[in-house]
Design a protein around this motif. Structure first.
Motif, PDB file in Angstrom:
ATOM      1  N   GLU A   1      18.877  97.342  49.149  1.00 44.74           N
ATOM      2  CA  GLU A   1      18.250  97.757  50.406  1.00 44.74           C
ATOM      3  C   GLU A   1      17.738  96.546  51.179  1.00 44.74           C
ATOM      4  OE1 GLU A   1      16.538 101.220  50.940  1.00 44.74           O
ATOM      5  OE2 GLU A   1      17.742 102.190  49.395  1.00 44.74           O
ATOM      6  N   GLY A   2      17.545  96.757  52.474  1.00 43.82           N
ATOM      7  CA  GLY A   2      16.943  95.739  53.320  1.00 43.82           C
ATOM      8  C   GLY A   2      17.954  94.762  53.884  1.00 43.82           C
ATOM      9  N   PRO A   3      17.450  93.808  54.660  1.00 49.56           N
ATOM     10  CA  PRO A   3      18.328  92.816  55.278  1.00 49.56           C
ATOM     11  C   PRO A   3      18.866  91.842  54.224  1.00 49.56           C
ATOM     12  CG  PRO A   3      16.050  92.260  55.719  1.00 49.56           C
ATOM     13  CD  PRO A   3      16.046  93.597  55.019  1.00 49.56           C
ATOM     14  N   PRO A   4      19.966  91.142  54.549  1.00 54.16           N
ATOM     15  CA  PRO A   4      20.515  90.171  53.592  1.00 54.16           C
ATOM     16  C   PRO A   4      19.501  89.083  53.238  1.00 54.16           C
ATOM     17  CG  PRO A   4      22.067  90.564  55.388  1.00 54.16           C
ATOM     18  CD  PRO A   4      20.770  91.231  55.765  1.00 54.16           C
ATOM     19  N   GLY A   5      19.526  88.655  51.984  1.00 48.52           N
ATOM     20  CA  GLY A   5      18.667  87.589  51.479  1.00 48.52           C
ATOM     21  C   GLY A   5      18.989  87.338  50.017  1.00 48.52           C
ATOM     22  N   VAL A   6      18.256  86.432  49.380  1.00 46.56           N
ATOM     23  CA  VAL A   6      18.466  86.157  47.961  1.00 46.56           C
ATOM     24  C   VAL A   6      18.321  87.468  47.187  1.00 46.56           C
ATOM     25  CG1 VAL A   6      17.544  84.953  45.931  1.00 46.56           C
ATOM     26  CG2 VAL A   6      17.746  83.745  48.111  1.00 46.56           C
ATOM     27  N   GLY A   7      19.286  87.741  46.323  1.00 47.13           N
ATOM     28  CA  GLY A   7      19.278  88.967  45.540  1.00 47.13           C
ATOM     29  C   GLY A   7      20.120  90.090  46.136  1.00 47.13           C
ATOM     30  N   THR A   8      20.561  89.937  47.384  1.00 50.80           N
ATOM     31  CA  THR A   8      21.419  90.953  47.999  1.00 50.80           C
ATOM     32  C   THR A   8      22.712  91.058  47.190  1.00 50.80           C
ATOM     33  OG1 THR A   8      20.528  90.607  50.216  1.00 50.80           O
ATOM     34  CG2 THR A   8      22.714  91.577  50.073  1.00 50.80           C
ATOM     35  N   LYS A   9      23.115  92.294  46.901  1.00 52.93           N
ATOM     36  CA  LYS A   9      24.343  92.524  46.140  1.00 52.93           C
ATOM     37  C   LYS A   9      25.300  93.386  46.963  1.00 52.93           C
ATOM     38  CE  LYS A   9      22.246  92.190  41.600  1.00 52.93           C
ATOM     39  NZ  LYS A   9      21.950  92.861  40.347  1.00 52.93           N
ATOM     40  N   HIS A  10      26.588  93.107  46.784  1.00 49.57           N
ATOM     41  CA  HIS A  10      27.655  93.864  47.441  1.00 49.57           C
ATOM     42  C   HIS A  10      28.707  94.240  46.412  1.00 49.57           C
ATOM     43  CE1 HIS A  10      26.072  91.329  50.759  1.00 49.57           C
ATOM     44  NE2 HIS A  10      26.318  92.398  51.493  1.00 49.57           N
TER      45      HIS A  10
END
Length: 146
Positions: free
Chosen positions: A42-51
């Motif tokens: 969840e949330g905007p892209p940043g460290v920890g963002t997964k796809h």
């Protein structure tokens, strides 16, 4: 170890280029063979963002998960992932130039076991793909209405 890098200058502002490429859900619009990208955090892209990424590569369907390990707005995004016997680290490096924004895409990939024998073919395919994808991105962003 496979290592591939390519760059292009896009006649758009740095924040526009960074925001577009850092949101990987945009990637199917400019990356050939990419069928789907879903953000699973969840949330905007940043460290920890997964796809979750679904793509066709060298005639095979691949599904993998990647994760952002470095995220510096208007400068750099680094993500890591794995698919089967391959592990990779990729990054987008962004810089301002007199002509617009320079985007450099860099990838390191390590394949295990017998898959290493295919490194020269995979590297050649990735180089062609990088060049075509960067061209697609340039056309897409430069023809986009303000």
């Amino acid at each position: 170890m496979i290592e591939v890098e390519d760059s292009i200058v896009i006649a758009r502002p740095i924040d526009e280029v960074f925001t577009f490429v850092a949101d990987q859900t945009n990637a199917p619009r400019w990356q050939e063979g990419l069928w789907e990208v879903r953000r699973v955090t969840e949330g905007p892209p940043g460290v920890g963002t997964k796809h979750v990424v679904v793509r066709k590569f060298m005639g095979r369907k691949l599904e993998l998960t990647n994760e952002y390990v470095h995220y510096e707005p208007n400068t750099k995004v680094t993500f890591i992932g794995a698919s089967g016997p391959s592990r990779f680290e990729a990054e987008y490096l962004i810089d301002t130039t007199a002509e617009g924004t320079k985007l450099t895409c860099h990838m390191q990939m390590e394949q295990k076991g017998l898959f290493k024998l295919g490194d020269p073919l995979v590297a050649a395919s990735l180089r062609r793909e990088f060049a075509a994808n960067l061209h697609n991105l340039k056309v897409l962003l430069e023809t986009k209405a303000d």
